[in-house]
Design an enzyme around this catalytic site. Structure first.
Site, mmCIF file in Angstrom:
data_model
loop_
_atom_site.group_PDB
_atom_site.id
_atom_site.type_symbol
_atom_site.label_atom_id
_atom_site.label_comp_id
_atom_site.label_asym_id
_atom_site.label_seq_id
_atom_site.Cartn_x
_atom_site.Cartn_y
_atom_site.Cartn_z
ATOM 1 N N ASP A 1 3.578 -0.120 13.511
ATOM 2 C CA ASP A 1 3.139 1.232 13.873
ATOM 3 C C ASP A 1 4.255 2.228 13.564
ATOM 4 O OD1 ASP A 1 0.838 0.040 14.757
ATOM 5 O OD2 ASP A 1 1.425 0.002 16.862
ATOM 6 N N ASP B 1 3.068 0.509 3.995
ATOM 7 C CA ASP B 1 2.657 1.475 2.970
ATOM 8 C C ASP B 1 3.118 2.873 3.380
ATOM 9 O OD1 ASP B 1 0.853 1.685 5.157
ATOM 10 O OD2 ASP B 1 -0.446 2.913 3.874
ATOM 11 N N GLU C 1 -3.748 -8.138 6.562
ATOM 12 C CA GLU C 1 -5.006 -7.370 6.593
ATOM 13 C C GLU C 1 -4.752 -5.918 6.155
ATOM 14 O OE1 GLU C 1 -4.489 -9.410 9.392
ATOM 15 O OE2 GLU C 1 -6.390 -10.471 9.727
ATOM 16 N N GLU D 1 -2.276 -4.743 4.440
ATOM 17 C CA GLU D 1 -1.821 -4.674 3.043
ATOM 18 C C GLU D 1 -3.025 -4.676 2.094
ATOM 19 O OE1 GLU D 1 1.099 -7.641 2.330
ATOM 20 O OE2 GLU D 1 1.350 -7.142 0.210
#
Ligand code: SAM
Length: 220
Positions: free
Chosen positions: A118, A154, A194, A196
């Site tokens: 997070d 990301d 998941e 990614e």
């Protein structure tokens, strides 16, 4: 991250044999007492629904894996996967990683994975980021000398912050990339999480670093 409540998940997690209750009882003896071997121990912090760690555990039967997740409503999905396809070298803990030093002894793990952690974008929440100095210090205490953290995201802002925070906290960056899926060397053997799959599917480049606490341990 917004979470969907999964009715009954709290109770199912509490009843599952795959989830270790009172994990501080096993501090310093995870390999011997839980896995009944001397194999290395690797931990994923914030494992979500567990795609990454279940694939890793299936591919590496001689390594012990622990997945840590704060919320029952996501952990339950990982439990369902492993109940359908048992893996003797994988267990879960439902806990906040803030307390990780209560659960693992000094030098007990040799690798920690942080995947799509997070971002906590507000400055006043920076201490909650798993790649903040506060968390890196906790992690350095449970990693053996030369142990590593592998971090993927990301989120470019979080990654830039993390690239500054790690050396400032006394860690050495062994490798890093701003585009994992187009970096042949770092992408070799990559297992997608998941998040990614979701974000690379939307065209987001994936960032990754590998850092070691070797230098940091000298300050202990
Ligand atoms: N790692 C998975 C992936 O890449 O698909 C899930 C990523 S999701 C964005 C982050 C997960 O970390 C969430 O399931 C969240 O509940 C968990 N998490 C965040 N902070 C945590 C903490 N301090 N301790 C344990 N789990 C945490």
């Amino acid at each position: 991250m917004r979470l969907k409540n999964v009715p009954g998940s709290r109770q199912a997690v509490a009843e599952s044999n795959l989830v270790i209750k009172d994990p501080d009882r096993y501090k310093g003896s995870w390999a011997k007492e839980i896995f009944e071997n001397d194999n290395p121990l690797r931990i994923e912090v914030g494992m979500g629904k567990g795609q990454f760690i279940t694939c890793l555990a299936a591919a590496n039967p001689d390594i012990n894996y622990i997945g840590i997740e704060k919320y029952s409503s996501v952990l339950i999905r990982a439990i369902e996967k492993v109940e359908a396809d048992p893996l003797p070298n994988l267990r879960f803990i439902r806990m906040d990683a803030e307390d990780i030093e209560d659960v693992f002894a000094a030098d007990e793990a040799d690798r920690i994975y942080l995947n799509f952690s997070d971002p906590w974008p507000k400055d006043r929440h920076a201490k909650r980021r798993l790649t903040s100095e506060r968390f890196l210090t906790r992690f350095s205490h449970i990693l053996r000398d030369g142990g590593v953290i592998e971090f993927k995201t990301d989120n470019r802002e979080l990654f830039d912050y993390s690239l500054i925070e790690a050396p400032a906290a006394g860690w050495t960056i062994l490798a890093s990339t701003f585009d994992l899926h187009n970096d042949d060397k770092m992408n070799e053997g990559n297992i997608m999480t998941e998040y990614e799959e979701k974000f690379s599917g939307l065209g987001h480049p994936i960032c990754k670093y590998i850092i070691t606490c070797k230098d940091r341990k000298q300050d202990k």
